[in-house]
Design a protein around this motif. Structure first.
Motif: not given
Length: 82
Positions: A1-6, A25-30, A32-36, A46-53
């Protein structure tokens, strides 16, 4: 949700009001969180889609940074429009 809002805020906001340093900065942080998270949920679609986006967004950042450069003048914008 946080990524979507940003992401939606950046996508739908006024270009001249974008704070590209904060966006990058936010995109790099997101990213890293997605990779973890991927270690645990890599098989979820949904993980793959979010990572691709996020990855696609990060690829556009150099262009956004250049276009938001204070050295951009009306003549530069005119050249881009031609």
């Amino acid at each position: 949700q946080e990524w979507s809002d940003s992401y939606n805020g950046w996508k739908d906001g006024l270009f001249r009001e974008l704070k590209v340093d904060e966006m990058e900065t936010a995109a790099v942080g997101y990213g890293k969180r997605i990779i973890k998270l991927g270690r645990e949920i890599k098989d979820w679609g949904v993980w793959a889609h979010l990572k691709d986006t996020v990855d696609a967004f990060k690829k556009t950042m150099p262009l956004c940074i250049d276009l938001r450069n204070p050295a951009m003048r009306p003549r530069h914008w005119a050249q881009l429009m031609d």
